[in-house]
Scaffold this active site. Structure first.
Site, short mmCIF file in Angstrom:
data_model
loop_
_atom_site.label_atom_id
_atom_site.label_comp_id
_atom_site.label_asym_id
_atom_site.label_seq_id
_atom_site.Cartn_x
_atom_site.Cartn_y
_atom_site.Cartn_z
N LEU A 90 1.02 -1.17 0.17
CA LEU A 90 0.06 -0.14 0.16
C LEU A 90 0.73 1.19 -0.10
CD1 LEU A 90 -2.70 -0.88 2.74
CD2 LEU A 90 -2.47 -1.55 0.13
N ALA A 97 -0.46 4.47 -1.35
CA ALA A 97 -1.43 5.56 -2.09
C ALA A 97 -1.74 6.75 -1.21
CB ALA A 97 -2.60 5.01 -2.60
N ARG A 99 2.20 14.00 6.68
CA ARG A 99 2.89 14.12 7.84
C ARG A 99 4.55 14.47 7.36
NH1 ARG A 99 0.39 9.58 11.46
NH2 ARG A 99 -0.15 8.77 9.50
#
Ligand code: UD1
Ligand code: CA
Length: 467
Positions: free
Chosen positions: A19, A21, A26
């Site tokens: 993952l 995406a 931050r």
């Protein structure tokens, strides 16, 4: 985690998904978070290496328009699934399932921002899920700093995982739990395909959370299993630059440990910075503050002194580099460089050459035994064997518009403060007087003196030694 053969122990029939995406806000960066580097490689490269090693195939990376740059950076190393909008980790997995081939019965899901994940742990996780035919397998880490992460809620006896609660959704008591969700999962892919659509958005954040699958599995009376591990730093997530630095420190120590066990001396490993791509032979000594980057390779017995930076450079055996900067160059055996010298790109230094204080070399070949001890610049030049480059000598290679070449033969003696106005050629055994400005070629054995320099035959008996 360290680079390895991608096909070394692939597990059959499992699709690795990464993952990547999320917006990574931050980090406060223009660049997608997973392209930020750790020890010379983007974070995502480490995750992809682990994922392809375990899966035995190219991983499927979920990206979004905001992280488009990932696609070009890793085009050859992964397949890609586009998540239209980053609505949460469950939505990201939905995007992966939409393009995943049907034949996969299992899915390994990794987070692009948990870069130091180890393949042994992933294999253990997959084996555990298989042995219990669980719908979901998670990794719980007992963390000394659980802030910001998902907490693992267990049954009273501690045996069963009930659910995972994100910090923003957690009660004060739940926040006291020190077991966190590592963000690494193995799923029964057939079950996941059916149930992923039932994940509801969080009432607090509106995001679709992947850990919500734990509760759905329990509803279906399917097993949820967990690996419970102590926090050794390898499962740390990187969400901001402070965590990036912490992950880099962790990785740096792993890299340094590996080199020290292979025979490299590091005087102060905590302050030695070696990219994951660098190769070091046994008996290399690295003093404090050394930075070695990119494709650098260093030969046996070479000592790299405090504060040196060596970038994409091959250094031979038994050399000494003191407080110097070497970039995209080659250095043969038994060379001494520094203190405070600079090899700029495309320089090549022959065996036993000596470059001393404040020597700068650019795009030049210095043959074996050349001596260039004090304050001098050699650019776009060839310098023959055993030639002595006197203090303050400069190849004036740039006329304000174009660069020109200088060719210096072997056993040449350049007097202090010689200016060589390129293009120019000096034959073997030629000499120049101190302070001379040499504008014309000097034939072999001739002496050039003055401003502009005139040619003379050197007085008999004054030839430099043919060392
Ligand atoms: C996530 C977990 C949390 C866990 C932590 C471990 C969720 C909801 N939470 O939190 O339980 O403790 O990781 O590090 O999963 N991503 C997408 N698409 C999205 C959102 C995220 O691809 O829509 C990717 C991100 O790029 C990132 C990964 O998923 O690589 C995790 O997302 P992130 O937002 O960092 O989750 P955390 O808050 O760290
Ligand atoms: Ca994260």
């Amino acid at each position: 985690m360290l680079p390895s053969d991608p096909m070394s122990h692939g597990v059959e029939g499992i699709l690795p998904v990464v993952l990547a995406a999320g917006l990574g806000t931050r980090m406060k960066s223009r660049k997608p978070k997973v392209l930020h580097e750790l020890c010379g490689r983007p974070m995502l490269a480490y995750v992809l290496a682990a994922a392809s090693e375990v899966g035995g195939r190219k991983p499927l990376v979920v990206y979004s328009s905001a992280t488009e740059a990932i696609r070009s950076a890793f085009a050859e190393h992964a397949d890609f699934a586009l998540q239209a909008e980053p609505l949460g980790t469950a939505d990201a997995v939905k995007a992966a399932l939409a393009v995943a081939p049907d034949e996969f019965e299992e899915m390994l899901v990794l987070s692009g921002d948990v870069p130091l994940v180890q393949t042994d742990l992933l294999i253990e996780l997959i084996d555990l899920r298989r042995s219990r035919n669980a719908a979901v397998a998670i990794v719980g880490v007992h963390s000394t700093d659980p802030e910001g992460l998902g907490r693992v809620l267990r049954s009273e006896d501690g045996g069963q995982v009930l659910r995972i609660v994100e910090e923003k959704d957690a009660t004060v008591e739940e926040r006291d739990i020190d077991e966190i969700n590592a963000g690494v999962y193995a799923f029964d892919a057939r079950w996941l395909r059916r149930r992923i659509h039932d994940v509801k958005p969080s009432a607090v954040s509106g995001e679709f959370y992947l850990p919500a699958l734990v509760e759905l599995a329990r509803e279906d009376h399917r097993a949820v299993v967990s690996l419970e591990v102590e926090d050794d730093g390898t499962l740390a997530g990187v969400n901001d630059r402070s965590q990036l630095a912490a992950a880099e420190l962790e990785l740096r120590m792993l890299i340094n440990e590996r080199h020290m066990l292979a025979g490299v001396t590091m005087v102060d490993p905590i302050r030695t910075y070696v990219d994951v791509t660098v190769e070091l032979a046994p008996d290399v000594v690295l003093e404090p503050g050394v930075i070695l980057r990119g494709s650098t390779r260093i030969g046996e017995g070479t000592r790299v002194g405090a504060g040196s930076q060596i970038i994409d450079t091959v250094v031979g055996r038994d050399c000494v580099v003191w407080a110097s900067i070497l970039e995209s160059s080659e250095v043969e055996d038994e060379v001494q460089i520094g203190p405070f010298s600079h090899l700029r790109p495309k320089s090549s230094i022959g065996r036993k050459a000596r470059l001393g204080n404040f020597a700068e070399v650019k795009a030049s070949r210095l043959e074996a035994g050349v001596q260039q001890h004090h304050f001098s610049y050699i650019g776009d030049a060839e310098v023959g064997e055993r030639t002595n480059v006197g203090a303050g000598t400069i190849t004036c290679n740039y006329d304000g518009a174009r660069k020109h070449k200088t060719k210096i033969g072997k056993n040449v003696f350049l007097g202090s403060d010689t200016m060589l106005i390129a293009p120019i050629e000096l034959g073997d055994g030629a000499r120049t007087g101190a302070g001379s400005v040499v504008t014309k070629d000097v034939p072999a054995g001739m002496l050039a003196v003055g401003v502009p320099a005139r040619l003379r035959k050197p007085a008999a008996g004054t030839e430099p030694d043919d060392r």
